[in-house]
Write a protein that holds these residues in place. Sequence first.
Motif, short mmCIF file in Angstrom:
data_model
loop_
_atom_site.label_atom_id
_atom_site.label_comp_id
_atom_site.label_asym_id
_atom_site.label_seq_id
_atom_site.Cartn_x
_atom_site.Cartn_y
_atom_site.Cartn_z
N UNK A 212 32.70 -56.23 39.99
CA UNK A 212 32.98 -56.09 38.56
C UNK A 212 33.09 -54.62 38.17
N UNK A 213 32.20 -53.80 38.71
CA UNK A 213 32.26 -52.37 38.43
C UNK A 213 33.52 -51.73 39.04
N UNK A 214 33.91 -52.21 40.21
CA UNK A 214 35.05 -51.61 40.90
C UNK A 214 36.38 -52.05 40.30
N UNK B 172 30.64 -56.73 29.56
CA UNK B 172 30.99 -55.74 28.53
C UNK B 172 30.86 -54.33 29.06
N UNK B 173 29.75 -54.07 29.78
CA UNK B 173 29.54 -52.73 30.33
C UNK B 173 30.64 -52.35 31.30
N UNK B 174 31.04 -53.29 32.14
CA UNK B 174 32.10 -53.01 33.11
C UNK B 174 33.42 -52.74 32.41
N UNK B 175 33.69 -53.47 31.33
CA UNK B 175 34.94 -53.27 30.58
C UNK B 175 34.94 -51.89 29.92
N UNK B 176 33.80 -51.49 29.36
CA UNK B 176 33.71 -50.19 28.70
C UNK B 176 33.86 -49.06 29.72
N UNK B 177 33.18 -49.20 30.86
CA UNK B 177 33.25 -48.19 31.90
C UNK B 177 34.68 -48.02 32.40
N UNK B 178 35.37 -49.13 32.59
CA UNK B 178 36.76 -49.07 33.09
C UNK B 178 37.68 -48.44 32.05
N UNK C 118 24.59 -59.35 43.47
CA UNK C 118 24.85 -57.92 43.69
C UNK C 118 26.32 -57.68 44.06
N UNK C 119 26.86 -58.54 44.91
CA UNK C 119 28.27 -58.37 45.31
C UNK C 119 29.21 -58.58 44.15
N UNK C 120 28.92 -59.57 43.32
CA UNK C 120 29.77 -59.82 42.15
C UNK C 120 29.70 -58.65 41.18
N UNK C 121 28.52 -58.13 40.93
CA UNK C 121 28.38 -57.00 40.01
C UNK C 121 29.08 -55.76 40.55
N UNK C 122 29.00 -55.55 41.86
CA UNK C 122 29.68 -54.40 42.46
C UNK C 122 31.20 -54.53 42.30
N UNK D 130 40.03 -63.11 44.72
CA UNK D 130 39.12 -63.25 45.87
C UNK D 130 38.06 -62.15 45.96
N UNK D 131 38.29 -61.02 45.31
CA UNK D 131 37.36 -59.90 45.46
C UNK D 131 35.98 -60.18 44.84
N UNK D 132 35.87 -61.21 43.99
CA UNK D 132 34.60 -61.46 43.30
C UNK D 132 33.72 -62.49 44.02
#
Length: 210
Positions: free
Chosen positions: A183-185, A200-206, A177-181, A164-166
């Motif tokens: 994804x980053x979190x 990919x960027x979110x996976x690498x950052x995490x 914007x909400x989905x990207x936020x 539900x968070x997405x």
Amino acid sequence: MGDLPDAQIEDSLRAKGVVDIAGVDEAGRGPLAGPVVAAAVILPVGRYPAGINDSKRLSAARRYALAIEIKRCALVAVAGVAVAEIDHLNILQATMLAMSKAVDGLTRKPGHVLIDGNRLPAGLQSPATAIIKGDTRSVSIAAASIVAKVERDAIMAELAKEYPQFGWERNAGYGTAAHLAALREYGPTPYHRMGFAPVRRAAITRAEPA
């Protein structure tokens, strides 16, 4: 709103003796999450719901109502390609596959297939024409766009119950914007498309150490 798509393309084919003309369109080529879904629709000649239009030009409520009416009167098939296959093939090839599968799912082989876009899926068993902006020109393609969009939105609403968070019930997996936020979190889910750069960027950052 503009003019509604009409049956001129279909009528020109019927004038040559073609029957069972199928319109085909997809939903979900651009989102970061969820499957790509295609629909194939053979409308009855001259007996289809009023107001059929490119799905993007309709409200969600109107799309839903029209999808029900289209399914009642037309021959309809829907097919999807899941995220794992999208990542394996790439989104273009996955979209072509979904369209081909939708046509194959029709209970009658179409005499001609009208495909939205500028290319044809491989392996179609019927003559076919690709029509750029077909969902604004052909009523059959527009009907397929409505069915595909409604079917995919329903899938994303179900997946939203698991994650539900997405907000997928609102954004259908698109990169809002909400989905990207989120994804980053929270990082990607199994329903996110790893072939898409923001995922990919979110996976690498995490994965990076804090």
